[in-house]
Design a protein around this motif. Sequence first.
Motif, PDB file in Angstrom:
ATOM      1  N   ILE A   6     -23.010 -61.841  78.382  1.00  0.00           N
ATOM      2  CA  ILE A   6     -23.150 -60.566  79.087  1.00  0.00           C
ATOM      3  C   ILE A   6     -21.892 -59.748  78.883  1.00  0.00           C
ATOM      4  CG2 ILE A   6     -23.721 -59.440  81.269  1.00  0.00           C
ATOM      5  CD1 ILE A   6     -25.828 -61.483  80.399  1.00  0.00           C
ATOM      6  N   PHE A   7     -21.963 -58.675  78.110  1.00  0.00           N
ATOM      7  CA  PHE A   7     -20.831 -57.753  77.985  1.00  0.00           C
ATOM      8  C   PHE A   7     -20.923 -56.727  79.106  1.00  0.00           C
ATOM      9  CE2 PHE A   7     -20.740 -59.442  73.700  1.00  0.00           C
ATOM     10  CZ  PHE A   7     -19.382 -59.483  73.416  1.00  0.00           C
ATOM     11  N   ASP A  17     -12.620 -52.681  71.923  1.00  0.00           N
ATOM     12  CA  ASP A  17     -12.650 -53.801  72.869  1.00  0.00           C
ATOM     13  C   ASP A  17     -14.063 -54.361  72.999  1.00  0.00           C
ATOM     14  OD1 ASP A  17      -9.979 -53.579  73.425  1.00  0.00           O
ATOM     15  OD2 ASP A  17     -10.225 -53.295  75.582  1.00  0.00           O
ATOM     16  N   TYR A  18     -15.033 -53.479  72.968  1.00  0.00           N
ATOM     17  CA  TYR A  18     -16.429 -53.898  73.104  1.00  0.00           C
ATOM     18  C   TYR A  18     -17.066 -54.243  71.768  1.00  0.00           C
ATOM     19  CZ  TYR A  18     -21.474 -53.118  73.169  1.00  0.00           C
ATOM     20  OH  TYR A  18     -22.823 -53.220  72.954  1.00  0.00           O
ATOM     21  N   ALA A  19     -16.951 -53.330  70.796  1.00  0.00           N
ATOM     22  CA  ALA A  19     -17.701 -53.478  69.552  1.00  0.00           C
ATOM     23  C   ALA A  19     -17.239 -54.674  68.725  1.00  0.00           C
ATOM     24  CB  ALA A  19     -17.591 -52.191  68.723  1.00  0.00           C
ATOM     25  N   ALA A  22     -18.468 -57.973  70.348  1.00  0.00           N
ATOM     26  CA  ALA A  22     -19.934 -57.965  70.350  1.00  0.00           C
ATOM     27  C   ALA A  22     -20.476 -58.226  68.951  1.00  0.00           C
ATOM     28  CB  ALA A  22     -20.458 -56.633  70.894  1.00  0.00           C
ATOM     29  N   GLU A  23     -19.853 -57.635  67.938  1.00  0.00           N
ATOM     30  CA  GLU A  23     -20.288 -57.884  66.560  1.00  0.00           C
ATOM     31  C   GLU A  23     -20.040 -59.339  66.163  1.00  0.00           C
ATOM     32  OE1 GLU A  23     -21.956 -56.467  64.263  1.00  0.00           O
ATOM     33  OE2 GLU A  23     -22.265 -54.521  65.178  1.00  0.00           O
ATOM     34  N   ALA A  24     -18.910 -59.897  66.590  1.00  0.00           N
ATOM     35  CA  ALA A  24     -18.644 -61.306  66.288  1.00  0.00           C
ATOM     36  C   ALA A  24     -19.725 -62.193  66.879  1.00  0.00           C
ATOM     37  CB  ALA A  24     -17.267 -61.702  66.813  1.00  0.00           C
ATOM     38  N   MET A  25     -20.130 -61.904  68.115  1.00  0.00           N
ATOM     39  CA  MET A  25     -21.191 -62.682  68.747  1.00  0.00           C
ATOM     40  C   MET A  25     -22.523 -62.479  68.027  1.00  0.00           C
ATOM     41  SD  MET A  25     -20.120 -64.550  71.273  1.00  0.00           S
ATOM     42  CE  MET A  25     -18.656 -64.753  72.296  1.00  0.00           C
ATOM     43  N   ARG A  26     -22.802 -61.242  67.631  1.00  0.00           N
ATOM     44  CA  ARG A  26     -24.059 -60.978  66.909  1.00  0.00           C
ATOM     45  C   ARG A  26     -24.086 -61.740  65.591  1.00  0.00           C
ATOM     46  NH1 ARG A  26     -25.896 -58.256  62.832  1.00  0.00           N
ATOM     47  NH2 ARG A  26     -23.846 -57.387  62.328  1.00  0.00           N
ATOM     48  N   MET A  27     -22.964 -61.729  64.871  1.00  0.00           N
ATOM     49  CA  MET A  27     -22.893 -62.463  63.610  1.00  0.00           C
ATOM     50  C   MET A  27     -23.045 -63.962  63.838  1.00  0.00           C
ATOM     51  SD  MET A  27     -19.849 -60.416  61.651  1.00  0.00           S
ATOM     52  CE  MET A  27     -20.013 -58.657  61.269  1.00  0.00           C
ATOM     53  N   ALA A  28     -22.578 -64.434  64.982  1.00  0.00           N
ATOM     54  CA  ALA A  28     -22.734 -65.853  65.299  1.00  0.00           C
ATOM     55  C   ALA A  28     -24.213 -66.215  65.419  1.00  0.00           C
ATOM     56  CB  ALA A  28     -21.991 -66.200  66.587  1.00  0.00           C
ATOM     57  N   VAL A  70     -19.646 -64.094  80.799  1.00  0.00           N
ATOM     58  CA  VAL A  70     -19.474 -62.674  81.114  1.00  0.00           C
ATOM     59  C   VAL A  70     -18.183 -62.190  80.469  1.00  0.00           C
ATOM     60  CG1 VAL A  70     -19.173 -60.967  82.952  1.00  0.00           C
ATOM     61  CG2 VAL A  70     -20.737 -62.905  83.281  1.00  0.00           C
ATOM     62  N   ILE A  71     -18.274 -61.169  79.610  1.00  0.00           N
ATOM     63  CA  ILE A  71     -17.108 -60.640  78.903  1.00  0.00           C
ATOM     64  C   ILE A  71     -16.885 -59.198  79.340  1.00  0.00           C
ATOM     65  CG2 ILE A  71     -16.071 -60.168  76.663  1.00  0.00           C
ATOM     66  CD1 ILE A  71     -17.855 -62.317  75.460  1.00  0.00           C
ATOM     67  N   VAL A  72     -15.742 -58.926  79.951  1.00  0.00           N
ATOM     68  CA  VAL A  72     -15.431 -57.601  80.487  1.00  0.00           C
ATOM     69  C   VAL A  72     -14.504 -56.878  79.518  1.00  0.00           C
ATOM     70  CG1 VAL A  72     -14.517 -56.313  82.449  1.00  0.00           C
ATOM     71  CG2 VAL A  72     -15.649 -58.529  82.818  1.00  0.00           C
ATOM     72  N   ALA A  73     -14.976 -55.771  78.951  1.00  0.00           N
ATOM     73  CA  ALA A  73     -14.177 -55.001  78.002  1.00  0.00           C
ATOM     74  C   ALA A  73     -13.186 -54.101  78.728  1.00  0.00           C
ATOM     75  CB  ALA A  73     -15.093 -54.171  77.108  1.00  0.00           C
ATOM     76  N   GLY A  74     -12.096 -53.749  78.050  1.00  0.00           N
ATOM     77  CA  GLY A  74     -11.067 -52.904  78.640  1.00  0.00           C
ATOM     78  C   GLY A  74     -11.318 -51.422  78.420  1.00  0.00           C
ATOM     79  N   ASN A  75     -10.419 -50.618  78.961  1.00  0.00           N
ATOM     80  CA  ASN A  75     -10.580 -49.166  78.916  1.00  0.00           C
ATOM     81  C   ASN A  75      -9.382 -48.482  78.284  1.00  0.00           C
ATOM     82  OD1 ASN A  75     -12.876 -49.746  80.639  1.00  0.00           O
ATOM     83  ND2 ASN A  75     -12.829 -47.569  81.143  1.00  0.00           N
TER      84      ASN A  75
END
Length: 316
Positions: A6-7, A17-19, A22-28, A70-75
């Motif tokens: 969950i991002f 921070d998000y992309a 998230a791409e690493a997880m998608r590639m996984a 749960v992965i919380v991205a920064g701002n």
Amino acid sequence: MTLAVIFVVTPNVLLLDYAGPAEAMRMATEAGADLSITTCAPVPTLATSMGVSLSGLAPLPEPLPDDALVIVAGNAQEELDYARPEAQAVVDWLAALRGRNVRLASICSGALLLARAGWLDGRACTTHHGVLALLRQSAPTARVMDDRVFVDDGQVVTSAGITTGIDLALYLIEHRFGPELAARVARRLVMYARRGPNDPQLSPWLAHRNHVHPAVHKVQDAITRDPARRWTLDALAALAHVGPRHLTRLFTRHAGIGVVAYQQALRIARARQLLADPTLSMERVAEQCGFASARDFRRVWAQHVDDAPRAHRRAH
């Protein structure tokens, strides 16, 4: 069981921070990892640091799947962004997760949201060097570490920020799905990858992979799958469809290390993991790592680690 990832993003999220993670997880998932990826926010559409918007965002889920990550991205502008009601909604949601069977991770200033939700109290943690002081203010009892790419404190993992979010994602992938799959994702990302929650050095499992030679990667994959095996140069060369002498030249040229040294580094990495189990004798650790004897294990260990195996076990 499928791992639910969950991002969580808030308005003006730092896009990398998000992309990146998230791409690493998608590639996984494309590499065979059994996980589902959802991006959630307190609002269905929000602007990012680049001005472009993210839309179709899922609401903050309730309840969460068991064992969710749960992965919380920064701002981009923490003090302004986290004063907004959307950020407070995330803090309240995170606080409600305390005591549940979930794992939390933060990227960059996302650690500030975890801190405000009480997740970092008494824990070792880190964040981007630019907001370390803010993190100390937000979590006075936390052990804030300013010299780490990321810090693993069990249920909570925090990263230093921006590109280290990808390092963090690879670490989480490695822990759940193994080093070989993580190495394939890192190779596709064409990046050096760090493992160390407490170590700034490259992970032996992911190091020496910053090349594009398919035969060398094939040999590395085989050794990674079973570092304890008594691999012969002939057997590895057959996997790569080259001669033994040619494999030696290719491996040294592209991986920057010899075949035997590469395997020994992986065996020592495995030994570090096994030493965490106090029920295993040194002879058993040596055997499971593929060493001929405990004496042989200690000899190779001394080439890689400053302290002796027993001292390392006590310290860790």
